[in-house]
Design a protein around this motif. Structure first.
Motif, PDB file in Angstrom:
ATOM      1  N   ALA A 126       0.832  -1.208   0.000  1.00 18.71           N
ATOM      2  CA  ALA A 126       0.000   0.000   0.000  1.00 18.71           C
ATOM      3  C   ALA A 126       0.865   1.257   0.000  1.00 18.71           C
ATOM      4  CB  ALA A 126      -0.943  -0.005   1.196  1.00 18.71           C
ATOM      5  N   ALA A 168       0.794   4.015  -2.977  1.00 23.35           N
ATOM      6  CA  ALA A 168       0.438   5.400  -2.627  1.00 23.35           C
ATOM      7  C   ALA A 168       1.344   6.425  -3.305  1.00 23.35           C
ATOM      8  CB  ALA A 168       0.487   5.577  -1.109  1.00 23.35           C
ATOM      9  N   SER A 216      -6.166   5.724  -9.694  1.00 22.32           N
ATOM     10  CA  SER A 216      -7.564   5.733  -9.250  1.00 22.32           C
ATOM     11  C   SER A 216      -7.729   4.660  -8.174  1.00 22.32           C
ATOM     12  CB  SER A 216      -8.493   5.437 -10.430  1.00 22.32           C
ATOM     13  OG  SER A 216      -8.351   4.086 -10.831  1.00 22.32           O
ATOM     14  N   GLU A 217      -8.816   4.733  -7.456  1.00 22.13           N
ATOM     15  CA  GLU A 217      -9.093   3.718  -6.427  1.00 22.13           C
ATOM     16  C   GLU A 217      -9.199   2.327  -7.060  1.00 22.13           C
ATOM     17  OE1 GLU A 217      -9.316   2.121  -2.816  1.00 22.13           O
ATOM     18  OE2 GLU A 217      -8.897   4.229  -3.237  1.00 22.13           O
ATOM     19  N   GLU A 218      -9.818   2.236  -8.209  1.00 22.52           N
ATOM     20  CA  GLU A 218      -9.953   0.952  -8.906  1.00 22.52           C
ATOM     21  C   GLU A 218      -8.583   0.384  -9.263  1.00 22.52           C
ATOM     22  OE1 GLU A 218     -12.835  -0.783 -12.338  1.00 22.52           O
ATOM     23  OE2 GLU A 218     -11.763   1.057 -12.859  1.00 22.52           O
ATOM     24  N   GLU A 219      -7.676   1.235  -9.736  1.00 17.20           N
ATOM     25  CA  GLU A 219      -6.322   0.790 -10.086  1.00 17.20           C
ATOM     26  C   GLU A 219      -5.567   0.335  -8.845  1.00 17.20           C
ATOM     27  OE1 GLU A 219      -5.688   3.706 -13.942  1.00 17.20           O
ATOM     28  OE2 GLU A 219      -5.296   4.464 -11.921  1.00 17.20           O
ATOM     29  N   ARG A 220      -5.680   1.093  -7.758  1.00 21.24           N
ATOM     30  CA  ARG A 220      -5.023   0.724  -6.497  1.00 21.24           C
ATOM     31  C   ARG A 220      -5.489  -0.654  -6.031  1.00 21.24           C
ATOM     32  NH1 ARG A 220      -4.729   5.906  -5.774  1.00 21.24           N
ATOM     33  NH2 ARG A 220      -6.623   6.565  -4.788  1.00 21.24           N
ATOM     34  N   GLU A 221      -6.793  -0.843  -6.037  1.00 21.95           N
ATOM     35  CA  GLU A 221      -7.342  -2.123  -5.591  1.00 21.95           C
ATOM     36  C   GLU A 221      -6.883  -3.271  -6.495  1.00 21.95           C
ATOM     37  OE1 GLU A 221     -11.581  -1.766  -5.228  1.00 21.95           O
ATOM     38  OE2 GLU A 221     -11.402  -0.135  -3.779  1.00 21.95           O
TER      39      GLU A 221
END
Length: 108
Positions: A28, A32, A37-42
């Motif tokens: 994480a 960071a 995007s949140e989707e890419e991070r997940e």
């Protein structure tokens, strides 16, 4: 979507042993450091190979990340097929789909 940042992260992870070590310890924190995007991070943190493919990550970059995550070659190919079935056509990049899923994915 930030395909460039997503691809850059995976490219750097594929080439930098120190980054790989840090990623294994605190993924994480590494993620960071990139404008994703949140989707890419997940997708990176799961890791969801199928979603990464649908987001447009180049297969040459993605296959090394999959191997880093312990995904076998045949499973890697299946995860890309499953990603298209689950998340829809490839959205961006050189694999963006302009035809139906059945025409693009062998064995679908």
């Amino acid at each position: 979507m930030s395909l460039y940042q997503l691809s850059k992260l995976l490219y750097e992870l594929n080439r930098d042993d120190a980054l790989k070590t840090r990623f294994r310890t605190d993924p994480a924190d590494i993620v960071a450091g990139y404008a994703l995007s949140e989707e890419e991070r997940e997708a990176i943190l799961r890791p969801d190979i199928g979603l990464l493919y649908v987001l447009g990550v180049n297969g040459q970059i993605l296959m090394h990340f999959a191997a880093f995550c312990g995904v076998e070659w045949s499973d890697y190919l299946q995860r890309m097929r499953d990603g298209v079935k689950q998340h829809g056509p490839v959205r961006a990049g050189i694999y963006a789909m302009t035809t139906s899923v059945d025409e693009k994915i062998a064995g679908a």
